[in-house]
Write an enzyme that holds these catalytic residues in place. Structure first.
Site, PDB file in Angstrom:
ATOM      1  N   GLY A  31       6.325   0.274  -3.623  1.00 45.09           N
ATOM      2  CA  GLY A  31       5.617   0.710  -5.061  1.00 45.09           C
ATOM      3  C   GLY A  31       5.371  -0.777  -5.513  1.00 45.09           C
ATOM      4  N   HIS A  37      -2.554  -0.317  -1.517  1.00 48.74           N
ATOM      5  CA  HIS A  37      -1.811   0.619  -1.544  1.00 48.74           C
ATOM      6  C   HIS A  37      -2.845   2.282  -1.519  1.00 48.74           C
ATOM      7  CE1 HIS A  37       1.817  -1.759  -2.957  1.00 48.74           C
ATOM      8  NE2 HIS A  37       1.759  -1.170  -1.714  1.00 48.74           N
TER       9      HIS A  37
END
Ligand code: PAF
Length: 280
Positions: A31, A37
C-alpha cells in the site's frame, strides 16, 4: 473494482475468472501506492485480462526494531488509485486472516536471501517469501510483477517460484524515479525536508559508479570508493551497505562482470532506510 478481505472469496473470484479463460495479472503491495506501483500495474495489465492488486503490510517481514507501526497506510487513497488504474480486484487481507492462531510455516530461500538486505534485516526475506507464496496460492495469477528497486527481493522470489513449482511468471518492473533521481518508495514519506533534499545521493552514487565503469574503470575498489564519496557528500546520510555483487547469483565479486555487476546500497536518513541499485 471490487475490494475483498477474505482469502476464500478472492480464491473463488479468481477461479471464476480463470474458468472464463481470463489471465490474471497480480501486483502484491504494502500500500501507500505511488507512481512506481502504478507502473507495475500497467505492466501486469499488459500481460493479463484481469488485474489483481493486494495491499497488506506484512508483519512477518519487519524486524522488532523496524518501522511496522509507522509504515504509511492510506487505504481509501490507495483504493481510488487502484480503481483509476483499472484494477478488477483489490485484495486487502488482515493479519488475522493470513496468520491465524496456530500458523507456523515459513518459506526460506537459502543463499540468495543472505547478504545485502538479508544480512541487515534477519528474517526479512523469509517473511516476504511466506506472504508472497500465500498470496500467489490464493490469487493463482499467470503473471506477478515486482519492482527492480527491491532487486534482492526480486531474485529471491524468482528462485522461490521455481523451487516450489509455482506456475507463475515473475516479471520485473524498472525503478521509477522522481525528477531528482530519488527512487519512488513509500518510505520517502518519512523523510524530513532536509533529508529529502539529500536523498538523491543514492542515485548520484550509482550514476558516478556507472560513469566510471563506462569510462573504462575495472577496479571494484575504485568504483565503490567513488560511489561512497557521493554518499559522504550528504551529511545526513548514513551508509548501511554499498556492495558489488553478481547480478544473477548475488555472490560477492572481486572483479566486475561485464553487464552483470549489481551495485546495491542501503542508506539511513535518521530512522528511515532507503535502498537503490543499478546493474553496471
Ligand atoms: O515489495 C513489497 O512491497 C513487499 O515486500 C511485498 C512483495 C508486497 C511482500 O509483502
Amino acid at each position: 473494482m471490487i475490494q475483498l478481505v477474505d482469502s476464500g472469496a478472492v480464491r473463488q473470484w479468481c477461479e471464476a475468472r480463470r474458468a472464463e479463460g481470463q489471465r490474471i495479472g497480480f501486483v502484491p503491495t504494502m500500500g501507500a501506492l505511488h507512481a512506481g506501483h502504478l507502473s507495475l500495474m500497467r505492466i501486469a495489465a499488459q500481460h493479463a485480462d484481469a488485474l489483481v492488486v493486494s495491499i497488506f503490510v506484512n508483519p512477518l517481514q519487519f524486524g522488532p526494531s523496524e518501522d511496522l507501526a509507522r509504515y504509511p497506510r492510506d487505504l481509501p487513497g490507495d483504493g481510488a488509485k487502484c480503481a483509476e488504474a483499472g484494477v478488477a480486484l483489490l485484495y486487502c487481507p488482515t493479519a488475522e486472516q493470513l496468520y491465524p492462531p496456530g500458523f507456523q510455516t515459513r518459506v526460506e530461500v537459502a543463499s540468495l536471501a543472505r547478504g545485502l538486505c538479508g544480512e541487515r534485516r534477519p528474517g526479512h526475506f523469509s517473511g516476504v517469501c511466506t506472504v508472497v507464496a500465500k498470496l500467489l496460492n490464493v490469487v493463482g495469477p499467470c503473471v506477478a510483477v515486482f519492482g527492480a528497486k527491491d532487486y534482492q527481493q526480486l531474485q529471491v522470489i524468482r528462485r522461490m517460484v521455481v523451487d516450489l513449482d509455482q506456475p507463475v511468471q515473475i516479471v520485473s518492473g524498472p525503478i521509477v524515479r522522481e525528477a531528482d533521481g530519488v527512487a519512488m518508495s513509500s518510505r520517502n514519506a518519512h523523510l524530513t525536508a532536509a533529508e529529502r533534499q539529500q536523498a538523491p545521493c543514492l542515485h548520484a552514487a550509482l550514476q558516478q559508479a556507472r560513469a566510471l565503469v563506462a569510462a573504462g574503470e575495472r577496479d571494484p575498489e575504485r568504483v565503490l570508493a567513488s560511489a561512497r564519496a557521493a554518499i559522504e557528500r550528504a551529511p545526513l546520510a548514513r551508509l548501511d551497505y554499498l556492495e558489488l555483487r553478481d547480478a544473477q547469483t548475488l555472490a560477492p565479486l572481486t572483479e566486475l562482470l561485464p553487464g552483470g555487476t549489481l551495485l546495491a546500497l542501503a542508506v539511513y536518513f535518521g530512522a528511515t532506510r532507503l535502498i537503490d541499485n543499478a546493474v553496471l
